[in-house]
Design an enzyme around this catalytic site. Sequence first.
Site, short mmCIF file in Angstrom:
data_model
loop_
_atom_site.label_atom_id
_atom_site.label_comp_id
_atom_site.label_asym_id
_atom_site.label_seq_id
_atom_site.Cartn_x
_atom_site.Cartn_y
_atom_site.Cartn_z
N ASP A 1 0.82 -1.21 0.00
CA ASP A 1 0.00 0.00 0.00
C ASP A 1 0.86 1.26 0.00
O ASP A 1 2.03 1.25 0.42
CB ASP A 1 -0.97 0.01 1.17
N GLU B 1 -0.02 -1.38 5.62
CA GLU B 1 1.03 -0.97 6.54
C GLU B 1 0.85 0.49 6.95
O GLU B 1 1.04 0.86 8.12
CB GLU B 1 2.41 -1.16 5.89
#
Length: 385
Positions: free
Chosen positions: A75, A137
């Site tokens: 991400d 994350e």
Amino acid sequence: MDTLSNTKKLLGELIAFPTISSNSNLDMIHHLALYLSNAKAEVEIWQDTTGSKANLFATIGPNVDGGIVLSGHSDVVPVADQDWTTDPFEMVERDEKLFGRGSCDMKGFIASVVAMAPQYALLDLKRPIHFAFTYDEEVGCFGAKALAESLRQYGIQPAVAIIGEPTSMRIIEGHKGCYEYTTQFTGFEGHGSSPEKGVNAVEYAAQYVNHLLELKSELRTRAPAQSRFDPPWTTINTGSLIGGVAHNVIPGKARVDWEMRPVQRSDADYVKDSLNRLCTHTLIPAMQAISPEANIITEVIGEVDGLEPVAQNEAREILRELTGAKEADVAPFGTEAGIFQDLGMTAVVCGPGSIDQAHKPDEYVSLDQISQCLEMLEGLCDRLT
């Protein structure tokens, strides 16, 4: 095509996936799975409960414990309201730099390790090489926590983890944790002229914040003797205190947003235990003596353990050998490394690009940094064989 050219090509493909944390990462994960499957890796895709996010865990080499994990998060942070000079989701090469959202944080590392997979597949590996790519994350390391549970469930026990966050290829052996909370106070509203008939949620929230300040001061005395962090102790920050509706109304609701950055897990446990005793034995009984419905509830926004420096660290020694670096540093930013450490692995953070470029418009990673990363990954071949 040489490995650097293949890495650049793959990085361009990865940047084109707009894997902002609020979006699905499945297209990128399946794209990486295809690359790794073609390199003869055994690939697992573990989806979250929504079906819109997934972790990828792939292995090249023997089915034994003691492998080396190369890990990165899929991400990226949003680009809204950022002044980019190019399309953030189209890689642009200029001045020996590769521009695009996620180029250094951390798709550059992911592209590098996946581009190396065909070389690893040709080796007679004595210990496996694992590829771990996670989701979310940037919003709480939720994917890495789910990955840890999957590894426990399937009995997979690697020994070493290298997390490729952008460190300019410096070896990072420690960083603080990041624990974030929202504490909600439910009181009992009433007219401001009779404060004894209500439960003032703001006043109880203020007592809670006062205790946070006491703990904040006390934590300075708990700093480990040789702590290398700046500051060397666990910190607490009160981000907001919100409550009340008018001057003459006893507030029935209040909220405190706060965080701590522990240098050691024992500090986090100490803070949470102290706050729990305050609420359970003092604040809540006083509140419920007036209104039985009054309460204090703390919501965990995220608890990401730090990476604690340890004397014996195989991951650190491997990277010292491969990079030629004599020193290992600590960092102020958080990563997923502590989650791997909690699984019993030795862990370090080391990857291409500078953290100074992360999360900013015109994010980039230099070709020199990618080349250094590939050189390190090529050197890993001897460790695997």
